[in-house]
Scaffold this motif. Sequence first.
Motif, PDB file in Angstrom:
ATOM      1  N   THR A 194      93.483  95.384 -24.720  1.00  0.00           N
ATOM      2  CA  THR A 194      93.663  96.676 -24.076  1.00  0.00           C
ATOM      3  C   THR A 194      92.584  96.509 -22.753  1.00  0.00           C
ATOM      4  O   THR A 194      91.669  96.126 -22.785  1.00  0.00           O
ATOM      5  N   PRO A 195      92.967  97.291 -21.882  1.00  0.00           N
ATOM      6  CA  PRO A 195      92.177  97.139 -20.155  1.00  0.00           C
ATOM      7  C   PRO A 195      90.797  97.793 -20.351  1.00  0.00           C
ATOM      8  O   PRO A 195      90.590  98.877 -21.161  1.00  0.00           O
ATOM      9  N   SER A 196      90.000  97.122 -19.749  1.00  0.00           N
ATOM     10  CA  SER A 196      88.697  97.794 -19.685  1.00  0.00           C
ATOM     11  C   SER A 196      88.535  99.219 -18.914  1.00  0.00           C
ATOM     12  O   SER A 196      89.558  99.499 -18.068  1.00  0.00           O
ATOM     13  N   ARG A 197      87.692  99.731 -18.984  1.00  0.00           N
ATOM     14  CA  ARG A 197      87.385 101.118 -18.307  1.00  0.00           C
ATOM     15  C   ARG A 197      87.388 101.014 -16.885  1.00  0.00           C
ATOM     16  O   ARG A 197      87.855 101.537 -15.995  1.00  0.00           O
ATOM     17  N   LYS A 198      86.784  99.896 -16.338  1.00  0.00           N
ATOM     18  CA  LYS A 198      86.754  99.654 -14.919  1.00  0.00           C
ATOM     19  C   LYS A 198      88.171  99.442 -14.318  1.00  0.00           C
ATOM     20  O   LYS A 198      88.546  99.912 -13.164  1.00  0.00           O
ATOM     21  N   GLU A 199      88.888  98.529 -15.120  1.00  0.00           N
ATOM     22  CA  GLU A 199      90.728  98.338 -14.466  1.00  0.00           C
ATOM     23  C   GLU A 199      90.975  99.792 -14.658  1.00  0.00           C
ATOM     24  O   GLU A 199      91.771  99.881 -13.745  1.00  0.00           O
ATOM     25  N   ILE A 200      91.032 100.457 -15.523  1.00  0.00           N
ATOM     26  CA  ILE A 200      91.452 101.659 -15.716  1.00  0.00           C
ATOM     27  C   ILE A 200      91.227 102.561 -14.693  1.00  0.00           C
ATOM     28  O   ILE A 200      92.071 103.137 -13.929  1.00  0.00           O
ATOM     29  N   ARG A 235      91.548 107.003 -26.082  1.00  0.00           N
ATOM     30  CA  ARG A 235      91.909 106.824 -27.456  1.00  0.00           C
ATOM     31  C   ARG A 235      93.015 105.884 -27.787  1.00  0.00           C
ATOM     32  O   ARG A 235      93.967 106.098 -27.151  1.00  0.00           O
ATOM     33  N   THR A 236      92.837 104.825 -28.641  1.00  0.00           N
ATOM     34  CA  THR A 236      93.937 104.034 -28.797  1.00  0.00           C
ATOM     35  C   THR A 236      94.439 104.324 -30.231  1.00  0.00           C
ATOM     36  O   THR A 236      93.273 104.814 -31.038  1.00  0.00           O
ATOM     37  N   GLY A 237      95.448 103.948 -30.784  1.00  0.00           N
ATOM     38  CA  GLY A 237      96.045 104.158 -32.127  1.00  0.00           C
ATOM     39  C   GLY A 237      96.223 102.591 -32.631  1.00  0.00           C
ATOM     40  O   GLY A 237      96.580 101.641 -31.740  1.00  0.00           O
ATOM     41  N   TYR A 238      96.112 102.346 -33.864  1.00  0.00           N
ATOM     42  CA  TYR A 238      96.364 101.201 -34.486  1.00  0.00           C
ATOM     43  C   TYR A 238      97.718 100.870 -34.404  1.00  0.00           C
ATOM     44  O   TYR A 238      98.627 101.497 -34.629  1.00  0.00           O
ATOM     45  N   GLY A 239      98.039  99.501 -33.706  1.00  0.00           N
ATOM     46  CA  GLY A 239      99.332  99.002 -33.611  1.00  0.00           C
ATOM     47  C   GLY A 239     100.074  99.515 -32.266  1.00  0.00           C
ATOM     48  O   GLY A 239     101.262  99.168 -32.175  1.00  0.00           O
TER      49      GLY A 239
END
Length: 98
Positions: A29-35, A56-60
Amino acid sequence: MEFEITSDTRNELLGRRELRFILTYDGATPSRKEIRGKLCALNNINENLVVLDSLRTGYGRMQLDGFMRIYDTEEGRQRTERSYLLNRGEPKKEEEEA
């Protein structure tokens, strides 16, 4: 990283744009700074005017849903946003021992 902007609304009262987006990525998952950097580059805006509110991410899943606010002025950003959101994603400052 691929961005899809799902909602782009203008809030005249607070002097800002409010974006909802879906980010599709490979690997970690990319960091907040990258996003924030990538979104600012795509929209050609200054990073000091942007606040990433929620990611928000989801499992899988290899995608996340996000909410971002883009202010007209840095003063408006400082006046409106909560302090922890302004500091989130910034590198921690090391305390100097004297």
